[in-house]
Design an enzyme around this catalytic site. Structure first.
Site, PDB file in Angstrom:
ATOM      1  N   CYS A   1     -16.466  32.564   1.826  1.00 41.06           N
ATOM      2  CA  CYS A   1     -17.606  32.325   2.711  1.00 41.06           C
ATOM      3  C   CYS A   1     -17.332  31.018   3.453  1.00 41.06           C
ATOM      4  CB  CYS A   1     -18.905  32.284   1.914  1.00 41.06           C
ATOM      5  SG  CYS A   1     -18.948  31.005   0.630  1.00 41.06           S
TER       6      CYS A   1
ATOM      7  N   ALA B   1     -18.047  27.683   2.967  1.00 38.95           N
ATOM      8  CA  ALA B   1     -17.452  26.610   2.162  1.00 38.95           C
ATOM      9  C   ALA B   1     -16.559  27.147   1.055  1.00 38.95           C
ATOM     10  CB  ALA B   1     -18.550  25.728   1.563  1.00 38.95           C
ATOM     11  N   GLY B   2     -16.685  28.436   0.771  1.00 37.11           N
ATOM     12  CA  GLY B   2     -15.849  29.044  -0.263  1.00 37.11           C
ATOM     13  C   GLY B   2     -16.321  28.812  -1.678  1.00 37.11           C
ATOM     14  N   ILE B   3     -17.595  28.403  -1.846  1.00 38.90           N
ATOM     15  CA  ILE B   3     -18.067  28.139  -3.209  1.00 38.90           C
ATOM     16  C   ILE B   3     -19.407  28.789  -3.537  1.00 38.90           C
ATOM     17  CG2 ILE B   3     -16.737  26.035  -3.570  1.00 38.90           C
ATOM     18  CD1 ILE B   3     -19.193  24.393  -2.849  1.00 38.90           C
ATOM     19  N   GLY B   4     -20.283  28.983  -2.579  1.00 37.72           N
ATOM     20  CA  GLY B   4     -21.610  29.530  -2.846  1.00 37.72           C
ATOM     21  C   GLY B   4     -21.600  31.037  -2.976  1.00 37.72           C
ATOM     22  N   ARG B   5     -21.614  31.717  -1.838  1.00 39.70           N
ATOM     23  CA  ARG B   5     -21.594  33.179  -1.838  1.00 39.70           C
ATOM     24  C   ARG B   5     -20.306  33.713  -2.440  1.00 39.70           C
ATOM     25  NH1 ARG B   5     -22.771  33.387   4.296  1.00 39.70           N
ATOM     26  NH2 ARG B   5     -21.809  31.382   3.989  1.00 39.70           N
TER      27      ARG B   5
END
Length: 90
Positions: A21, A23-27
């Site tokens: 996603c 930032a690559g951390i949440g979704r």
């Protein structure tokens, strides 16, 4: 998630699924945790969301950013577990 898994199985090229996603951390963390949890439910019959989250965060800090995302993972896995139970007649 089911669509991604179905596509992975029919793909001509075998390899890992890459998820990202903004930032690559949440979704992204939610998707990976849900996928991992579903596999754990299928194989072991139980799931440990906290352990999955801790392992993801050890691999990449900040995975599953908000309380709402953590709740989403729990809810998605609860629905998946109910589906597995219904399919097995339990």
């Amino acid at each position: 998630m089911a669509d991604v898994e179905a596509e992975r199985r029919t793909a001509a090229c075998v390899g890992p699924v890459i998820v990202h996603c903004s930032a690559g951390i949440g979704r992204t963390g939610c998707f990976i945790a849900t996928t991992t949890g579903c596999r754990q439910l299928q194989v072991e019959g139980v799931v440990d969301v906290l352990n999955i989250t801790c392992q993801l965060r050890a691999d990449r800090g900040g995975m599953i950013q908000t309380g709402e995302q953590y709740e989403f993972v729990h809810h998605a896995l609860s629905l998946f577990e109910a589906r597995l139970s219904a399919e097995s007649g339990q």
